[in-house]
Design an enzyme around this catalytic site. Structure first.
Site, PDB file in Angstrom:
ATOM      1  N   TRP A 189       0.865  -1.179   0.000  1.00 59.44           N
ATOM      2  CA  TRP A 189       0.000   0.000   0.000  1.00 59.44           C
ATOM      3  C   TRP A 189       0.904   1.231   0.000  1.00 59.44           C
ATOM      4  O   TRP A 189       1.864   1.301   0.771  1.00 59.44           O
ATOM      5  CB  TRP A 189      -0.924   0.063   1.226  1.00 59.44           C
ATOM      6  CG  TRP A 189      -1.624   1.396   1.251  1.00 59.44           C
ATOM      7  CD1 TRP A 189      -2.649   1.787   0.428  1.00 59.44           C
ATOM      8  CD2 TRP A 189      -1.294   2.535   2.061  1.00 59.44           C
ATOM      9  NE1 TRP A 189      -2.973   3.100   0.689  1.00 59.44           N
ATOM     10  CE2 TRP A 189      -2.162   3.572   1.678  1.00 59.44           C
ATOM     11  CE3 TRP A 189      -0.352   2.767   3.058  1.00 59.44           C
ATOM     12  CZ2 TRP A 189      -2.124   4.836   2.270  1.00 59.44           C
ATOM     13  CZ3 TRP A 189      -0.302   4.023   3.652  1.00 59.44           C
ATOM     14  CH2 TRP A 189      -1.191   5.044   3.257  1.00 59.44           C
ATOM     15  N   GLU A 230      -3.049  -2.910  -2.529  1.00 59.09           N
ATOM     16  CA  GLU A 230      -4.191  -2.292  -1.836  1.00 59.09           C
ATOM     17  C   GLU A 230      -4.534  -0.917  -2.407  1.00 59.09           C
ATOM     18  O   GLU A 230      -3.709  -0.011  -2.424  1.00 59.09           O
ATOM     19  CB  GLU A 230      -3.868  -2.150  -0.345  1.00 59.09           C
ATOM     20  CG  GLU A 230      -4.996  -1.513   0.473  1.00 59.09           C
ATOM     21  CD  GLU A 230      -4.666  -1.381   1.959  1.00 59.09           C
ATOM     22  OE1 GLU A 230      -3.509  -1.646   2.350  1.00 59.09           O
ATOM     23  OE2 GLU A 230      -5.573  -1.003   2.722  1.00 59.09           O
ATOM     24  N   LYS A 232      -7.037   2.648  -2.712  1.00 61.68           N
ATOM     25  CA  LYS A 232      -7.652   3.613  -1.800  1.00 61.68           C
ATOM     26  C   LYS A 232      -8.302   4.720  -2.618  1.00 61.68           C
ATOM     27  O   LYS A 232      -7.840   5.034  -3.717  1.00 61.68           O
ATOM     28  CB  LYS A 232      -6.566   4.195  -0.893  1.00 61.68           C
ATOM     29  CG  LYS A 232      -7.097   4.989   0.277  1.00 61.68           C
ATOM     30  CD  LYS A 232      -6.004   5.249   1.305  1.00 61.68           C
ATOM     31  CE  LYS A 232      -6.604   5.945   2.509  1.00 61.68           C
ATOM     32  NZ  LYS A 232      -5.666   6.069   3.612  1.00 61.68           N
ATOM     33  N   ASP A 263      -9.770  -2.893   1.424  1.00 59.46           N
ATOM     34  CA  ASP A 263      -9.891  -2.328   2.768  1.00 59.46           C
ATOM     35  C   ASP A 263     -11.276  -1.709   2.869  1.00 59.46           C
ATOM     36  O   ASP A 263     -11.657  -0.876   2.032  1.00 59.46           O
ATOM     37  CB  ASP A 263      -8.777  -1.290   2.976  1.00 59.46           C
ATOM     38  CG  ASP A 263      -8.769  -0.698   4.378  1.00 59.46           C
ATOM     39  OD1 ASP A 263      -9.841  -0.312   4.870  1.00 59.46           O
ATOM     40  OD2 ASP A 263      -7.677  -0.591   4.964  1.00 59.46           O
ATOM     41  N   HIS A 266     -11.800   2.093   2.397  1.00 59.69           N
ATOM     42  CA  HIS A 266     -11.124   2.773   1.286  1.00 59.69           C
ATOM     43  C   HIS A 266     -12.021   3.123   0.114  1.00 59.69           C
ATOM     44  O   HIS A 266     -11.558   3.296  -1.006  1.00 59.69           O
ATOM     45  CB  HIS A 266      -9.955   1.934   0.798  1.00 59.69           C
ATOM     46  CG  HIS A 266      -8.774   2.010   1.713  1.00 59.69           C
ATOM     47  ND1 HIS A 266      -7.521   1.609   1.368  1.00 59.69           N
ATOM     48  CD2 HIS A 266      -8.669   2.469   2.978  1.00 59.69           C
ATOM     49  CE1 HIS A 266      -6.678   1.797   2.367  1.00 59.69           C
ATOM     50  NE2 HIS A 266      -7.369   2.313   3.370  1.00 59.69           N
ATOM     51  N   HIS A 290      -8.769  -6.058   4.367  1.00 60.37           N
ATOM     52  CA  HIS A 290      -8.420  -5.228   5.507  1.00 60.37           C
ATOM     53  C   HIS A 290      -9.737  -4.873   6.168  1.00 60.37           C
ATOM     54  O   HIS A 290     -10.433  -3.964   5.739  1.00 60.37           O
ATOM     55  CB  HIS A 290      -7.655  -3.969   5.070  1.00 60.37           C
ATOM     56  CG  HIS A 290      -6.179  -4.185   5.021  1.00 60.37           C
ATOM     57  ND1 HIS A 290      -5.274  -3.166   4.868  1.00 60.37           N
ATOM     58  CD2 HIS A 290      -5.456  -5.321   5.157  1.00 60.37           C
ATOM     59  CE1 HIS A 290      -4.048  -3.676   4.889  1.00 60.37           C
ATOM     60  NE2 HIS A 290      -4.137  -4.971   5.052  1.00 60.37           N
ATOM     61  N   ASP A 298     -12.008   7.484   6.085  1.00 63.15           N
ATOM     62  CA  ASP A 298     -11.271   6.234   6.325  1.00 63.15           C
ATOM     63  C   ASP A 298     -10.611   6.321   7.693  1.00 63.15           C
ATOM     64  O   ASP A 298      -9.405   6.422   7.829  1.00 63.15           O
ATOM     65  CB  ASP A 298     -10.224   6.066   5.221  1.00 63.15           C
ATOM     66  CG  ASP A 298      -9.258   4.932   5.502  1.00 63.15           C
ATOM     67  OD1 ASP A 298      -9.688   3.933   6.093  1.00 63.15           O
ATOM     68  OD2 ASP A 298      -8.078   5.061   5.143  1.00 63.15           O
ATOM     69  N   ASP A 300     -10.535   4.245  10.281  1.00 66.99           N
ATOM     70  CA  ASP A 300      -9.959   3.057  10.912  1.00 66.99           C
ATOM     71  C   ASP A 300     -10.427   2.832  12.346  1.00 66.99           C
ATOM     72  O   ASP A 300      -9.620   2.581  13.239  1.00 66.99           O
ATOM     73  CB  ASP A 300      -8.422   3.103  10.827  1.00 66.99           C
ATOM     74  CG  ASP A 300      -7.932   3.165   9.385  1.00 66.99           C
ATOM     75  OD1 ASP A 300      -7.883   2.105   8.748  1.00 66.99           O
ATOM     76  OD2 ASP A 300      -7.625   4.269   8.913  1.00 66.99           O
ATOM     77  N   ASP A 330      -7.443  -4.003   9.959  1.00 69.85           N
ATOM     78  CA  ASP A 330      -6.723  -2.741   9.785  1.00 69.85           C
ATOM     79  C   ASP A 330      -7.495  -1.620  10.472  1.00 69.85           C
ATOM     80  O   ASP A 330      -8.324  -0.960   9.852  1.00 69.85           O
ATOM     81  CB  ASP A 330      -6.516  -2.434   8.294  1.00 69.85           C
ATOM     82  CG  ASP A 330      -5.617  -1.222   8.094  1.00 69.85           C
ATOM     83  OD1 ASP A 330      -5.042  -0.735   9.086  1.00 69.85           O
ATOM     84  OD2 ASP A 330      -5.487  -0.764   6.946  1.00 69.85           O
TER      85      ASP A 330
END
Ligand code: RNT
Ligand code: ZN
Length: 422
Positions: A189, A230, A232, A263, A266, A290, A298, A300, A330
């Site tokens: 990533w 990955e 995004k 993810d 993302h 993820h 995003d 997390d 993640d």
């Protein structure tokens, strides 16, 4: 298998009967769940800090907020915290490590100089726990990433540096996979992107594609190592354009038969990844997840047992995609106890999988026969089935606390270990 407590045994026995009535075998569901590893991300334990001695702050358009006391400051502390978290999570899992968590002593080892020996402590630890490992080049929090570009940088010297770092990371991943007898997924990533509207969206993508070709030029044994990429949509400071977008990596992964990393945070704020799995897996060999939870951006957040998570699990189970999916976490929340964060997020991911494994077959039958009224009715009714009793029995059978009993252990660890960290 451990013997469940009396109360758990009672609730489980009636849950088992209730599920049996619906044509679901709870024992088979638990036997399937125990075979699913979740890759625990090391970076929840120290707010994505890493162990380089450069004092470089977190960059790359990601951010950790909160200052809950007791974060891990050394590899030994991080491993101890992971041991604690793992003791609260049923099943056998994996460790997902970032490159800047190597053990470099007090030496400055630049990212392009990292070698398997810097990860020996982690590999030994994983081996003694019977765990596999996954890996990630760290293309952020570094002076050569400070202007927001790495593998797609306009300057060749910078691109070359990051290419070398990613090549070194693949070799480390392969060494891990070989040592641990289970393939390491090394996930690339990069943060590359523009804050404001670019004029040229194409050239950075051409450079990224070219850099990736160089990174992946050497074939590694898939028994030991798998490459993932990955995508995004945006990051902090790269709101208008990200070089490695979904279309970019979807195309790259299909063309080069790489593992595609999705993810959950993302994409556009209301866009889930569950519906992408059946499509993507028609064209890429494998997926890396993820599992994350974006809140407004995003962000997390720690994964909760929400509809998005349950839909992902349902897709994997219903379409038999688990054998081609690597499940990683993640999230990074520094506002709560970090061991609790791992426990909550991982246990929720497992709960979602258990719920999916316990889905009554009547749902699919209703759909097959075109009876969408029954499909909806059954789907809604299934939400009330006693999966919680199966979960508790599963936890106890795996010798980990059921219900919220794990929390007392976290609190105890907090007062005896974490609170002593300055
Ligand atoms: C960032 C990506 C990436 C990182 C980790 C630390 O947006 O999600 O996976 O979170 O590599
Ligand atoms: Zn991610």
């Amino acid at each position: 298998m451990a013997k469940p407590s009396k109360l758990t045994a009672q609730s489980y026995s009636s849950a088992k009967a209730r599920y049996a009535e619906m044509g679901v075998d709870t024992e088979a569901a638990m036997a399937a769940l125990v075979r699913i590893p979740i890759s625990l991300h090391c970076w929840q334990g120290d707010d994505v800090g890493g162990f380089e001695s450069t004092g470089e702050g977190l960059s790359g358009g990601i951010a950790v907020t909160g200052n809950y006391p007791g974060k891990a400051r050394t590899p030994d502390e991080l491993r101890a915290d992971l041991d604690k978290a793992l003791s609260l999570i049923p099943g056998k899992h994996r460790l997902n490590l970032h490159a800047f968590y190597g053990e470099f002593g007090n030496k400055k080892v630049d990212r392009n100089e990292i070698r398997p020996e810097h990860f020996k402590g982690w590999i030994d630890w994983a081996k003694s726990n019977g765990m596999g490992m996954d890996f990630n080049p760290t293309c952020f929090s570094h002076p050569k990433a400070a202007d927001g570009f790495t593998l797609s940088h306009p300057k060749k010297a910078i691109r070359d540096f990051w290419i070398e770092h990613c090549i070194a990371s693949r070799e480390i991943g392969a060494a891990m996979g070989k040592a641990l007898g289970s393939p390491t997924v090394t996930n690339v990533w990069i943060p590359d992107g523009f804050k404001d509207t670019p004029v040229d969206r194409l050239s950075p993508r051409q450079r990224l594609s070219d850099s990736l070709d160089k990174v992946f030029a050497k074939k590694l044994n898939p028994k030991h190592h798998l490459d993932a990429v990955e995508c995004k949509l945006f990051g902090i400071g790269s709101e208008s354009y990200v070089v490695g977008s979904h279309e970019f990596y979807m195309g790259y992964a299909i063309k080069n038969q790489k593992v595609l990393c999705l993810d959950a945070g993302h994409f556009h704020p209301t866009e889930g990844i569950a519906d992408k799995l059946s499509s993507a897996l028609m064209f890429v060999p494998e997926i890396l997840l993820h599992v994350s939870r974006g809140v407004r951006w995003d962000s997390d957040h720690v994964v909760t047992l929400d509809d998005a998570l349950q839909s992902i699990a349902a897709e994997l189970v219903r379409n038999k995609l688990l054998s081609r999916t690597h499940i990683g976490l993640d999230f990074f929340d520094a506002s709560i106890n970090r061991i609790a964060a791992w426990s909550i997020g991982t246990r929720n991911t497992l709960k979602a999988l258990l719920i999916a494994l316990l889905e009554p077959p009547a749902l699919r039958e209703a759909e097959k026969s075109g009876d969408y009224t029954s499909r909806l009715a059954l789907m809604e009714d299934a939400k009330g089935l006693p999966w919680g009793a199966v979960w508790d029995a599963y936890c106890e059978s795996q010798n980990v606390p059921s219900g919220t009993d794990w929390l007392a252990e976290v609190k105890q660890y907090e007062s005896s270990v974490l609170s002593k960290r300055a």
